[in-house]
Write an enzyme that holds these catalytic residues in place. Structure first.
Site, PDB file in Angstrom:
ATOM      1  N   PHE A  74      -6.893  10.084   9.657  1.00  0.00           N
ATOM      2  CA  PHE A  74      -8.183   9.397   9.655  1.00  0.00           C
ATOM      3  C   PHE A  74      -9.233  10.390   9.177  1.00  0.00           C
ATOM      4  O   PHE A  74      -9.470  11.418   9.833  1.00  0.00           O
ATOM      5  CB  PHE A  74      -8.516   8.874  11.056  1.00  0.00           C
ATOM      6  N   VAL A 104     -15.588  -8.347  -5.632  1.00  0.00           N
ATOM      7  CA  VAL A 104     -16.900  -8.920  -5.284  1.00  0.00           C
ATOM      8  C   VAL A 104     -18.025  -8.093  -5.918  1.00  0.00           C
ATOM      9  O   VAL A 104     -18.960  -8.631  -6.505  1.00  0.00           O
ATOM     10  CB  VAL A 104     -17.080  -8.943  -3.743  1.00  0.00           C
ATOM     11  N   GLU A 114      -6.098   2.885  -2.276  1.00  0.00           N
ATOM     12  CA  GLU A 114      -5.377   1.703  -2.746  1.00  0.00           C
ATOM     13  C   GLU A 114      -5.925   1.217  -4.080  1.00  0.00           C
ATOM     14  O   GLU A 114      -6.969   1.681  -4.537  1.00  0.00           O
ATOM     15  CB  GLU A 114      -5.434   0.566  -1.715  1.00  0.00           C
ATOM     16  N   HIS A 124     -16.728   5.806   0.738  1.00  0.00           N
ATOM     17  CA  HIS A 124     -15.783   4.986  -0.020  1.00  0.00           C
ATOM     18  C   HIS A 124     -16.325   4.916  -1.442  1.00  0.00           C
ATOM     19  O   HIS A 124     -17.404   4.378  -1.674  1.00  0.00           O
ATOM     20  CB  HIS A 124     -15.691   3.592   0.604  1.00  0.00           C
ATOM     21  N   GLY A 135      -8.829  -6.770   2.975  1.00  0.00           N
ATOM     22  CA  GLY A 135     -10.054  -7.282   3.576  1.00  0.00           C
ATOM     23  C   GLY A 135     -10.469  -6.539   4.832  1.00  0.00           C
ATOM     24  O   GLY A 135     -11.142  -7.085   5.694  1.00  0.00           O
ATOM     25  N   ARG A 163      -7.489  -6.951  -9.305  1.00  0.00           N
ATOM     26  CA  ARG A 163      -8.256  -8.182  -9.553  1.00  0.00           C
ATOM     27  C   ARG A 163      -9.704  -7.794  -9.812  1.00  0.00           C
ATOM     28  O   ARG A 163     -10.061  -6.628  -9.700  1.00  0.00           O
ATOM     29  CB  ARG A 163      -8.209  -9.062  -8.301  1.00  0.00           C
ATOM     30  N   LYS A 223       0.806  -1.220   0.000  1.00  0.00           N
ATOM     31  CA  LYS A 223       0.000   0.000   0.000  1.00  0.00           C
ATOM     32  C   LYS A 223       0.838   1.269   0.000  1.00  0.00           C
ATOM     33  O   LYS A 223       0.400   2.304  -0.494  1.00  0.00           O
ATOM     34  CB  LYS A 223      -0.949  -0.003   1.188  1.00  0.00           C
ATOM     35  N   ASN A 235      -6.992  -2.413  -6.056  1.00  0.00           N
ATOM     36  CA  ASN A 235      -7.202  -3.860  -5.992  1.00  0.00           C
ATOM     37  C   ASN A 235      -6.995  -4.405  -7.396  1.00  0.00           C
ATOM     38  O   ASN A 235      -7.771  -4.124  -8.312  1.00  0.00           O
ATOM     39  CB  ASN A 235      -8.600  -4.198  -5.481  1.00  0.00           C
TER      40      ASN A 235
HETATM   41  P1  ADP Z   1      -8.405  -2.989   2.816  1.00  0.00           P
HETATM   42  O1  ADP Z   1      -7.358  -3.236   1.781  1.00  0.00           O
HETATM   43  O2  ADP Z   1      -8.177  -3.788   4.064  1.00  0.00           O
HETATM   44  O3  ADP Z   1      -9.791  -3.114   2.276  1.00  0.00           O
HETATM   45  P2  ADP Z   1      -8.513  -0.079   2.556  1.00  0.00           P
HETATM   46  O4  ADP Z   1      -7.290   0.757   2.555  1.00  0.00           O
HETATM   47  O5  ADP Z   1      -9.166  -0.319   1.231  1.00  0.00           O
HETATM   48  O6  ADP Z   1      -8.205  -1.479   3.292  1.00  0.00           O
HETATM   49  O7  ADP Z   1      -9.584   0.559   3.526  1.00  0.00           O
HETATM   50  C1  ADP Z   1     -10.788  -0.096   3.827  1.00  0.00           C
HETATM   51  C2  ADP Z   1     -11.749   0.845   4.527  1.00  0.00           C
HETATM   52  O8  ADP Z   1     -11.151   1.373   5.724  1.00  0.00           O
HETATM   53  C3  ADP Z   1     -12.145   2.067   3.737  1.00  0.00           C
HETATM   54  O9  ADP Z   1     -13.200   1.820   2.849  1.00  0.00           O
HETATM   55  C4  ADP Z   1     -12.552   3.022   4.850  1.00  0.00           C
HETATM   56  O10 ADP Z   1     -13.818   2.688   5.354  1.00  0.00           O
HETATM   57  C5  ADP Z   1     -11.540   2.710   5.927  1.00  0.00           C
HETATM   58  N1  ADP Z   1     -10.366   3.614   5.826  1.00  0.00           N
HETATM   59  C6  ADP Z   1      -9.183   3.338   5.232  1.00  0.00           C
HETATM   60  N2  ADP Z   1      -8.341   4.395   5.305  1.00  0.00           N
HETATM   61  C7  ADP Z   1      -9.003   5.371   5.958  1.00  0.00           C
HETATM   62  C8  ADP Z   1      -8.684   6.721   6.346  1.00  0.00           C
HETATM   63  N3  ADP Z   1      -7.488   7.278   6.081  1.00  0.00           N
HETATM   64  N4  ADP Z   1      -9.631   7.441   6.998  1.00  0.00           N
HETATM   65  C9  ADP Z   1     -10.842   6.904   7.284  1.00  0.00           C
HETATM   66  N5  ADP Z   1     -11.202   5.663   6.957  1.00  0.00           N
HETATM   67  C10 ADP Z   1     -10.301   4.880   6.304  1.00  0.00           C
END
Ligand code: ADP
Length: 448
Positions: free
Chosen positions: A202, A295, A288, A208, A164, A292, A116, A290
């Protein structure tokens, strides 16, 4: 086009890939573990091969066994689905070394986006906004504190190899940051065999929103609109929809172009998703990629009319995309509910077991992607997704009405499912008005 491919996965995504293959005239070889040996959906394959016992490390994640199966069955390509080996760059390399096409991005692209922090660095080079945070893996507590003071609390600690929704931890102050850092590292080591952790600002109550991308071997890259996946529990998606209730055509175009710019940095090919958080002012931040099929891909298929899995197979077989960016249009509204074998009244505890009754919804505008029918055994070893219920209607309001009807029709006995949870979501005023952020479930459905 390929004559014959192997599907290195199980459950609904195995069914989904077999459907794409049948329509393309491609034969399917499906591998399965002992836990799945009586699964009804195995009948859909042209050939099946048992690759070992129930634990995925000894079956669906066992590269030598899958490669042997591919060689015995004499396939030309492997579709990894999602999860399992789908984002394992080493597996993709082994496939190529064995002269088997891996249906997915090149191994280098998988490796770059699998880390990441590297993905964030790539986004920065592409000129795409990222969430403010550390520039590398946090080496010491002091460094974590310094970065957090710079960007301001709250911050979120994330595993560089995470996925995940696991391996994340929010810290609101210095004490919880220091404690969280040690816990996050230990958790990341246990879950991903990589203790690297970084931190980001955060973002409070974000949405999202992710962009679907398709690229072919000739360097053509397209964005296929967005999916809004703000309705999550513990960072895991439960409901996804397209289009997003909050995106303007202008933000959609900017996010789409940003997603393509990120992928272009790695000679991306095949399907991929670029994920963003959108704050309350409409600013978007890359989180990030993905590398692939995801879902929630069906909602994009419904609104664009493009069969993403067939496109994955065509691209891997060397075909070029048949569209220009201006050909891609989103029509109507599609919503997906993930139906899991979990008990929403018991903190979403998994409920494996035998399905004794299964009356599935249908009718206009309804798509059900599932591998389950009455009599199916849901093994405890794998993820709990049993069906994806997707509706597609001209407007969001109509899609919600159709989804409500489907949720009332859907009747399952023998196991608990998340259907009753979804019924409540589709009655909630904030959901109905499109007012959902990633904290919605925790706020309104507090379960312990
Ligand atoms: P994963 O690869 O485990 O799915 P992600 O980076 O895609 O992790 O983040 C998954 C979820 O976590 C996001 O959809 C969001 O809800 C929360 N999240 C991730 N980063 C942040 C952030 N900087 N601030 C607030 N929420 C976050």
């Amino acid at each position: 086009m390929f004559r014959r491919i192997l599907i290195a996965n199980r459950g609904e995504i195995a069914v989904r890939v077999m459907r794409a293959c049948r329509e393309l005239g491609v034969e399917t070889v499906l591998v399965y573990s002992e836990a799945d040996r009586n699964a009804q959906y195995l009948r859909m394959a042209d050939e099946t091969i048992c690759i070992g016992p129930a634990p995925s490390a000894k079956s669906y994640l066992d590269i030598p066994k899958i490669i042997s199966a591919a060689e015995i069955a004499d396939v030309e390509a492997i579709h990894p689905g999602y999860g399992f080996l789908s984002e394992n760059a080493h597996f993709a390399e082994v496939c190529h070394a064995c002269n088997i096409r891996f249906i997915g991005p090149p191994p280098e692209a998988i490796a770059s986006f699998g880390d990441k922090q590297r993905a964030r660095a790539i986004a920065k080079v592409a000129g795409v906004p990222t969430v403010p945070g550390s520039t590398g893996i946090l080496a010491t507590e002091e460094e974590a504190l310094r970065v957090a003071r710079e960007i301001g609390f709250p911050v979120i600690l994330k595993a560089v190899a995470g996925g995940g929704g696991r391996g994340m931890r929010v810290a609101h102050n210095e004490v919880s940051l220091v404690n969280g850092l040690h816990q996050a590292r230990a958790e990341a080591e246990a879950a991903f065999k990589n203790s690297g952790v970084y931190l980001e600002k955060f973002i409070e109550r974000p949405r999202h929103v992710e962009i679907q991308v398709l690229g072919d071997g000739g360097g053509n890259l397209l964005y296929l609109g967005e999916r809004d996946c703000s309705l999550q529990r513990r960072h895991q998606k439960l409901v996804e929809e397209a289009p997003s209730p909050v995106l303007t055509p202008e933000i959609r175009r900017r996010m789409g172009e940003a997603a393509v710019a990120v992928c272009r940095q790695t000679n991306y090919e095949n399907a991929g998703t670029v994920e963003f958080l959108v704050d309350r002012n409409g600013n978007f931040y890359f989180i990030e990629v993905n590398a692939r099929i995801q879902v929630e891909h069906p909602v994009t298929e419904m609104v664009t009319g493009i069969d993403l899995v067939q496109e994955q197979i065509r691209i891997a077989a060397g075909e070029r995309l048949r569209w220009k960016q201006s050909d891609i249009q989103m029509k109507g509204c599609a919503i997906e509910c993930r139906i899991n074998a979990e008990d929403p009244d018991a903190n979403f505890r998994p409920t494996p077991g035998r399905v004794t009754a299964w009356m599935a919804p249908g009718g206009p505008g309804v798509r059900l992607d599932t591998h389950v029918a009455a009599g199916a055994e849901i093994p405890p070893n794998y993820d709990s997704l049993v069906a994806k219920l997707i509706v597609h209607r001209p407007t969001r309001r109509e899609a919600i009405a159709t989804m409500r009807r489907c949720l009332s029709e859907f009747h399952v006995e023998g196991i608990s499912t998340t259907i009753p949870f979804h019924r409540k979501v589709f009655e909630h005023a904030d959901f109905l008005s499109g007012e959902v952020d990633t904290g919605f479930v925790e706020r309104y459905f507090a379960t312990r």
